[in-house]
Write a protein that holds these residues in place. Structure first.
Motif: not given
Length: 382
Positions: A30-40
Motif C-alpha cells: 500500500r502506498i502511503h506517500r510519494v515524495d518527489a522533492s529529492g528528484a526535482r
C-alpha cells in the motif's frame, strides 16, 4: 543493414526530453506517500508526474475489466509497477531522478501462486477478487463418455511464464503540435488502440491524438499494453511541458514492466476405446495472469476452445480459469493460450498411444477432424 529504418528510439526532435519510471520494487504493498522533492532538485530533472497528474482516468487495459493504472495511486500489485514518471534532459538524468523518488510503502504479503490466490480467506488482489475470468465448455456427456472408454489416461502438465524477448525494447516519443494536439511515434502493433487510451488519459477527443507506428523490431503480442502505458505517459508529459518526451525501456525494464505469456497448470483426462477412438475428454486449466487482466479473458477463451485439440471428441468438459497473482501481468503472446493447451493435449495423445500400444501418428489419424466435422464448440470447417 543500412540504418535507414528509423525505429521509435532512433527518432530525435528539437528540445526532446526523456522519461523514466520509478518502479515499485516490491510485489505487493500500500502506498502511503510519494515524495518527489529529492528528484526535482537533481540537475537535469525537469518534472515528476504522479498519478494525480494524469488528466484522465489513469487506467489502461486491452479488454474489460480495465484495471491497470498508468501510475499506481494507492496500491502496487507487481514489482515492476510504475509509481512515478521522472522527466529529464537526458536519459541518465531521468534515471537518476527516478532512483531519487522516495515512496512510503507498506509491503503486503505477496500472493505468488494460483493456489494461494484461490485459497479460502486469501487477501483480494482486486476488489472483485482473485479470479480474472473463468469459462466452461460442455459438449455431450463426459461422464457417459468415460464410462464407454476402455482406456483412460490422466495427467497434470505445467508451463512457465515466457518473455517475448523481441530484439527492440519498447519505445515511444510524444510530440506536441499546438492547440492541444499531439503525435505519438511508438513501437507498437495496435495504433488505434493506443490512440484511444492516450486520448482518454489526456481527457481529449481522439481527433486531437495521432499515433504513428514506427518501424517495430518485434512484438509477438507484447507491445499492446506496454506501448499504451508508455505512449500515454509520454503524451501527458509532453503536453504538460510543451516539449517532445521520449520513453525507451532498458532490457531489464522491458522484462519486469511488460506482459508475459501466461504460466499454466493443466489437468487432462482422456478416454478411448481399444481401437483408439476417443470417447471423452476433460480438462481443468488454471492460468496465472499476474497482476492485471490485460488480454487474459481472450487467452482464457482461446485455451478453452482449443483444449480438445484438432480431434473428433463426442463428449467434452473443459473449465478454464485465469487467476490474479502479485507477479508481472500476462497478456498476448503468440497463440493466446493455445501453445499451453496444445502441449498438454499432444502430450496426452502420446501417453494414450503408449497405453494402447498404438503408433502415435496412427492414433492422431483415427481421431483427426476432417472437412465437415464439428469442433468441440460446434464450428464446422467445410
Amino acid at each position: 543493414v543500412t540504418g535507414r529504418a528509423k525505429f521509435a528510439g532512433d527518432l530525435r526532435f528539437p528540445g526532446m526530453l526523456y522519461g523514466c519510471a520509478r518502479r515499485a520494487g516490491v510485489p505487493a504493498g500500500r502506498i502511503h506517500r510519494v515524495d518527489a522533492s529529492g528528484a526535482r532538485e537533481l540537475p537535469g530533472v525537469v518534472d515528476v508526474l504522479l498519478a494525480a497528474d494524469i488528466p484522465g482516468p489513469n487506467i489502461i487495459g486491452i479488454l474489460p475489466p480495465y484495471d491497470q493504472p498508468l501510475l499506481a495511486l494507492e496500491e502496487v500489485r507487481y514489482e515492476g509497477e510504475s509509481i512515478a514518471l521522472v522527466v529529464g534532459r537526458s536519459p541518465e538524468a531521468a534515471r537518476r531522478g527516478a532512483a531519487a523518488v522516495r515512496v512510503d510503502l507498506e509491503p503486503l504479503p505477496p500472493i505468488l501462486t494460483v493456489d494461494e490466490a484461490l485459497a479460502e480467506g486469501t487477501r483480494k488482489i482486486h476488489p472483485s477478487g482473485n479470479i480474472t475470468y473463468s469459462k466452461k465448455l460442455v459438449k455431450g456427456d463426459a461422464a457417459r463418455g468415460f464410462a464407454e472408454a476402455e482406456v483412460v489416461v490422466e495427467n497434470t502438465y505445467e508451463t512457465s511464464f515466457q518473455e517475448h524477448a523481441y530484439l527492440e525494447p519498447e519505445a515511444a516519443v510524444a510530440v506536441p503540435g499546438g492547440d492541444g494536439r499531439i503525435t505519438v511515434y511508438a513501437s507498437c502493433q495496435s495504433p488505434f488502440h493506443l490512440r484511444g487510451h492516450i486520448a482518454a488519459n489526456l481527457a481529449l477527443p481522439a481527433s486531437r491524438v495521432r499515433v504513428v507506428q514506427a518501424y517495430t523490431g518485434g512484438s509477438f503480442g507484447g507491445k499492446d499494453d506496454v506501448a499504451t502505458e508508455i505512449g500515454s505517459l509520454a503524451a501527458v508529459a509532453a503536453l504538460r511541458l510543451d516539449a517532445p518526451v521520449m520513453i525507451v525501456h532498458t532490457r531489464e525494464e522491458s522484462i519486469i514492466g511488460s506482459n508475459l505469456r501466461h504460466a499454466a497448470r493443466i489437468y487432462y483426462k482422456t478416454g478411448a476405446r481399444k481401437d483408439g477412438r476417443i470417447t471423452a475428454r476433460e480438462a481443468k486449466i488454471l492460468l496465472d495472469g499476474g497482476a492485471y487482466a490485460s488480454e487474459s479473458p481472450f487467452v482464457t477463451m482461446k485455451a478453452l476452445i482449443h483444449a480438445s485439440g484438432p480431434y473428433i471428441v463426442p463428449n467434452v468438459f473443459i473449465e478454464c480459469t485465469t487467476v490474479y497473482t502479485n507477479k508481472t501481468y500476462c497478456g498476448a503472446c503468440r497463440g493466446f493460450g493455445v501453445p499451453q493447451v496444445t502441449f498438454a493435449s499432444e502430450s496426452q495423445m502420446d501417453e494414450m498411444a503408449e497405453a494402447l500400444g498404438m503408433d502415435p501418428l496412427e492414433l492422431r489419424r483415427r481421431n483427426a477432424l476432417a472437412a465437415g466435422e464439428p469442433t468441440a464448440t460446434g464450428q464446422v470447417f467445410p
